[in-house]
Design a protein around this motif. Sequence first.
Motif, PDB file in Angstrom:
ATOM      1  N   ARG A  61       5.640  -4.139   9.616  1.00 30.30           N
ATOM      2  CA  ARG A  61       4.915  -5.281   9.681  1.00 30.30           C
ATOM      3  C   ARG A  61       4.403  -5.945   8.535  1.00 30.30           C
ATOM      4  O   ARG A  61       4.269  -7.114   8.320  1.00 30.30           O
ATOM      5  CB  ARG A  61       3.453  -4.626  10.135  1.00 30.30           C
ATOM      6  CG  ARG A  61       2.206  -5.499  10.554  1.00 30.30           C
ATOM      7  CD  ARG A  61       2.805  -6.476  11.850  1.00 30.30           C
ATOM      8  NE  ARG A  61       2.796  -5.889  13.015  1.00 30.30           N
ATOM      9  CZ  ARG A  61       1.799  -5.947  13.959  1.00 30.30           C
ATOM     10  NH1 ARG A  61       0.601  -6.727  13.307  1.00 30.30           N
ATOM     11  NH2 ARG A  61       1.780  -5.364  14.854  1.00 30.30           N
ATOM     12  N   HIS A  62       4.409  -5.114   7.242  1.00 30.20           N
ATOM     13  CA  HIS A  62       4.194  -5.672   6.060  1.00 30.20           C
ATOM     14  C   HIS A  62       5.264  -5.333   4.935  1.00 30.20           C
ATOM     15  O   HIS A  62       4.917  -4.659   3.955  1.00 30.20           O
ATOM     16  CB  HIS A  62       2.800  -5.214   5.544  1.00 30.20           C
ATOM     17  CG  HIS A  62       1.667  -5.697   6.658  1.00 30.20           C
ATOM     18  ND1 HIS A  62       1.305  -7.007   6.622  1.00 30.20           N
ATOM     19  CD2 HIS A  62       1.091  -4.822   7.247  1.00 30.20           C
ATOM     20  CE1 HIS A  62       0.107  -7.004   7.607  1.00 30.20           C
ATOM     21  NE2 HIS A  62       0.045  -5.870   8.036  1.00 30.20           N
ATOM     22  N   PRO A  63       6.562  -5.774   5.110  1.00 27.80           N
ATOM     23  CA  PRO A  63       7.484  -5.251   4.497  1.00 27.80           C
ATOM     24  C   PRO A  63       7.437  -5.714   2.765  1.00 27.80           C
ATOM     25  O   PRO A  63       7.913  -5.031   1.692  1.00 27.80           O
ATOM     26  CB  PRO A  63       8.822  -6.152   4.677  1.00 27.80           C
ATOM     27  CG  PRO A  63       8.285  -7.305   5.694  1.00 27.80           C
ATOM     28  CD  PRO A  63       6.903  -6.831   6.163  1.00 27.80           C
ATOM     29  N   GLU A  64       6.462  -6.744   2.409  1.00 21.27           N
ATOM     30  CA  GLU A  64       6.332  -7.079   1.195  1.00 21.27           C
ATOM     31  C   GLU A  64       5.313  -6.373   0.549  1.00 21.27           C
ATOM     32  O   GLU A  64       4.966  -6.697  -0.756  1.00 21.27           O
ATOM     33  CB  GLU A  64       5.951  -8.767   1.294  1.00 21.27           C
ATOM     34  CG  GLU A  64       4.626  -9.296   1.729  1.00 21.27           C
ATOM     35  CD  GLU A  64       4.347  -9.114   3.205  1.00 21.27           C
ATOM     36  OE1 GLU A  64       5.224  -8.337   3.823  1.00 21.27           O
ATOM     37  OE2 GLU A  64       3.403  -9.462   3.861  1.00 21.27           O
ATOM     38  N   TRP A  65       4.485  -5.759   1.214  1.00 16.82           N
ATOM     39  CA  TRP A  65       3.307  -5.007   0.647  1.00 16.82           C
ATOM     40  C   TRP A  65       3.683  -3.741  -0.285  1.00 16.82           C
ATOM     41  O   TRP A  65       4.698  -3.231   0.124  1.00 16.82           O
ATOM     42  CB  TRP A  65       2.377  -4.688   1.550  1.00 16.82           C
ATOM     43  CG  TRP A  65       1.451  -5.749   2.151  1.00 16.82           C
ATOM     44  CD1 TRP A  65       1.417  -7.018   1.925  1.00 16.82           C
ATOM     45  CD2 TRP A  65       0.306  -5.667   2.921  1.00 16.82           C
ATOM     46  NE1 TRP A  65       0.531  -7.708   2.804  1.00 16.82           N
ATOM     47  CE2 TRP A  65      -0.266  -6.859   3.238  1.00 16.82           C
ATOM     48  CE3 TRP A  65      -0.331  -4.402   3.657  1.00 16.82           C
ATOM     49  CZ2 TRP A  65      -1.275  -7.168   4.179  1.00 16.82           C
ATOM     50  CZ3 TRP A  65      -1.431  -4.696   4.567  1.00 16.82           C
ATOM     51  CH2 TRP A  65      -1.991  -5.914   4.669  1.00 16.82           C
ATOM     52  N   GLU A  66       2.989  -3.609  -1.552  1.00 14.84           N
ATOM     53  CA  GLU A  66       3.257  -2.593  -2.413  1.00 14.84           C
ATOM     54  C   GLU A  66       2.209  -1.467  -1.721  1.00 14.84           C
ATOM     55  O   GLU A  66       1.574  -1.704  -1.191  1.00 14.84           O
ATOM     56  CB  GLU A  66       2.838  -2.965  -3.926  1.00 14.84           C
ATOM     57  CG  GLU A  66       3.939  -3.976  -4.275  1.00 14.84           C
ATOM     58  CD  GLU A  66       3.993  -4.327  -5.586  1.00 14.84           C
ATOM     59  OE1 GLU A  66       2.818  -3.857  -6.367  1.00 14.84           O
ATOM     60  OE2 GLU A  66       4.620  -5.193  -6.168  1.00 14.84           O
ATOM     61  N   GLY A  67       2.464  -0.251  -2.605  1.00 17.70           N
ATOM     62  CA  GLY A  67       1.495   0.874  -2.327  1.00 17.70           C
ATOM     63  C   GLY A  67       1.998   1.723  -0.966  1.00 17.70           C
ATOM     64  O   GLY A  67       0.885   2.076  -0.392  1.00 17.70           O
ATOM     65  N   ARG A  68       3.042   1.890  -0.724  1.00 14.24           N
ATOM     66  CA  ARG A  68       3.203   2.384   0.595  1.00 14.24           C
ATOM     67  C   ARG A  68       2.850   3.911   0.719  1.00 14.24           C
ATOM     68  O   ARG A  68       2.563   4.239   1.726  1.00 14.24           O
ATOM     69  CB  ARG A  68       4.856   2.449   0.901  1.00 14.24           C
ATOM     70  CG  ARG A  68       5.391   1.169   0.929  1.00 14.24           C
ATOM     71  CD  ARG A  68       6.964   0.977   1.128  1.00 14.24           C
ATOM     72  NE  ARG A  68       7.380  -0.553   1.418  1.00 14.24           N
ATOM     73  CZ  ARG A  68       8.680  -0.837   1.600  1.00 14.24           C
ATOM     74  NH1 ARG A  68       9.621   0.201   1.432  1.00 14.24           N
ATOM     75  NH2 ARG A  68       8.894  -1.947   1.578  1.00 14.24           N
ATOM     76  N   ASP A  69       2.684   4.506  -0.313  1.00 16.35           N
ATOM     77  CA  ASP A  69       2.403   6.014  -0.420  1.00 16.35           C
ATOM     78  C   ASP A  69       0.985   5.883   0.324  1.00 16.35           C
ATOM     79  O   ASP A  69       0.385   7.050   0.891  1.00 16.35           O
ATOM     80  CB  ASP A  69       2.185   6.621  -1.801  1.00 16.35           C
ATOM     81  CG  ASP A  69       3.533   6.893  -2.248  1.00 16.35           C
ATOM     82  OD1 ASP A  69       4.530   6.454  -1.703  1.00 16.35           O
ATOM     83  OD2 ASP A  69       3.562   6.859  -3.753  1.00 16.35           O
ATOM     84  N   TRP A  70      -0.029   4.879   0.393  1.00 16.69           N
ATOM     85  CA  TRP A  70      -1.430   4.906   0.748  1.00 16.69           C
ATOM     86  C   TRP A  70      -1.181   5.060   2.271  1.00 16.69           C
ATOM     87  O   TRP A  70      -2.175   5.255   2.790  1.00 16.69           O
ATOM     88  CB  TRP A  70      -1.965   3.942   0.249  1.00 16.69           C
ATOM     89  CG  TRP A  70      -2.253   4.078  -1.233  1.00 16.69           C
ATOM     90  CD1 TRP A  70      -1.807   3.115  -2.019  1.00 16.69           C
ATOM     91  CD2 TRP A  70      -2.809   4.858  -1.798  1.00 16.69           C
ATOM     92  NE1 TRP A  70      -2.117   3.663  -3.513  1.00 16.69           N
ATOM     93  CE2 TRP A  70      -2.905   4.563  -3.509  1.00 16.69           C
ATOM     94  CE3 TRP A  70      -3.750   6.231  -1.637  1.00 16.69           C
ATOM     95  CZ2 TRP A  70      -3.555   5.202  -4.260  1.00 16.69           C
ATOM     96  CZ3 TRP A  70      -4.334   6.729  -2.558  1.00 16.69           C
ATOM     97  CH2 TRP A  70      -4.300   6.317  -3.915  1.00 16.69           C
ATOM     98  N   ILE A  71       0.019   4.591   2.925  1.00 13.53           N
ATOM     99  CA  ILE A  71      -0.315   4.517   4.497  1.00 13.53           C
ATOM    100  C   ILE A  71      -0.532   6.039   5.004  1.00 13.53           C
ATOM    101  O   ILE A  71      -1.238   6.292   5.962  1.00 13.53           O
ATOM    102  CB  ILE A  71       1.191   4.050   5.030  1.00 13.53           C
ATOM    103  CG1 ILE A  71       1.560   2.738   4.534  1.00 13.53           C
ATOM    104  CG2 ILE A  71       0.958   4.190   6.435  1.00 13.53           C
ATOM    105  CD1 ILE A  71       2.788   2.088   4.781  1.00 13.53           C
ATOM    106  N   ALA A  72       0.464   7.019   4.613  1.00 13.29           N
ATOM    107  CA  ALA A  72       0.202   8.372   4.960  1.00 13.29           C
ATOM    108  C   ALA A  72      -0.935   8.863   4.436  1.00 13.29           C
ATOM    109  O   ALA A  72      -1.826   9.724   5.420  1.00 13.29           O
ATOM    110  CB  ALA A  72       1.387   9.303   4.152  1.00 13.29           C
ATOM    111  N   LYS A  73      -1.712   8.467   3.456  1.00 14.44           N
ATOM    112  CA  LYS A  73      -3.196   8.958   3.150  1.00 14.44           C
ATOM    113  C   LYS A  73      -3.886   8.296   4.019  1.00 14.44           C
ATOM    114  O   LYS A  73      -4.926   8.972   4.752  1.00 14.44           O
ATOM    115  CB  LYS A  73      -3.422   8.346   2.052  1.00 14.44           C
ATOM    116  CG  LYS A  73      -2.702   9.239   0.761  1.00 14.44           C
ATOM    117  CD  LYS A  73      -3.425  10.343   0.203  1.00 14.44           C
ATOM    118  CE  LYS A  73      -2.760  10.876  -0.841  1.00 14.44           C
ATOM    119  NZ  LYS A  73      -2.381  12.380  -0.833  1.00 14.44           N
TER     120      LYS A  73
END
Length: 313
Positions: free
Chosen positions: A275-287
Amino acid sequence: MPFEPLTHDPVVDPGQAREVARDVVVLPNLGAGLVPNIGFIGGEHSVLVVDTGLGPRNAEKVLAFAAEQARGRELYLTTTHFHPEHAFGAQVFADHATYLVNRAQAADLVHKGPSYLEMFRGLGAPVARNLEGVELVAPDVVYDKGYDLDLGGRVVRLEATGRAHSKGDQVVTVPDAGVLFTGDLIEAGQFSIFPWFPPYDTDVSGSRWIEVLARLAAAGPDIVVPGHGDVSGRRILTDVREYLELLRDETWKRRDSALPEETIAAEVEARMIGRHPEWEGRDWIAKGVGCFCAEHSGHEAASAGEAAEGPSA
Ligand SMILES: [Zn+2]
């Protein structure tokens, strides 16, 4: 470890200051990790600084810039929440500014400040260097729900939002200019930061966060200064709320399956990145998935939270 170690110095750059409205200046973080957006709001007789940067050396630069902006006007300091890059430079302002925050944030600083200092010192040499000499200082003024600060011809509203990204989140509104400083309730160009570190810190609440963003959007600010990322229009309040709602819904859709939480997190993460391929900080999704998993059944989550808080207190 909550974050990837930083390889660069998290340095505030006063050279990049930008006036976003009359006498409302932002030092933008320009995408640098552990550098927040820092605000300066001026009135006829006083200037309010919003957030300090990480550690005393950054805060000294912020104070020097504030003094330059103030040209003799009185200085105030507030911080959006207790996290180190937002508040762990307040000591530098001690003899120069009146430091005001909401009560829940002051409590966060007392209860969790020392453990966050330790945790952040483990995030690589550049971060540890910037945290050298940090002393956690008590605010001069503490308020409960809201505080109207008169800067002279301009009254700025400080408001405790209630628990969301942290227990003690605070927003700052400049009503005459339509500007809202959100701290980490909003990030631009990156996934929302969930400081979900069980058993040490489980204060973040995704569900309350969604409610807070709905309220902030209803107030209709024109300019939103996020904790990190570009200064934006009011639309970002809706964009981030919709992201959090989708994160919640995708998590809750899978919550009662027999799947382990890691599998749920991986599935939801793939969906969010799509949905948001350009966003950074992917590690925060699992949190965030972890947080929403714990929130889905209030009863169990509450007792698990209590059990977790016991030994670390
Ligand atoms: Zn934060």
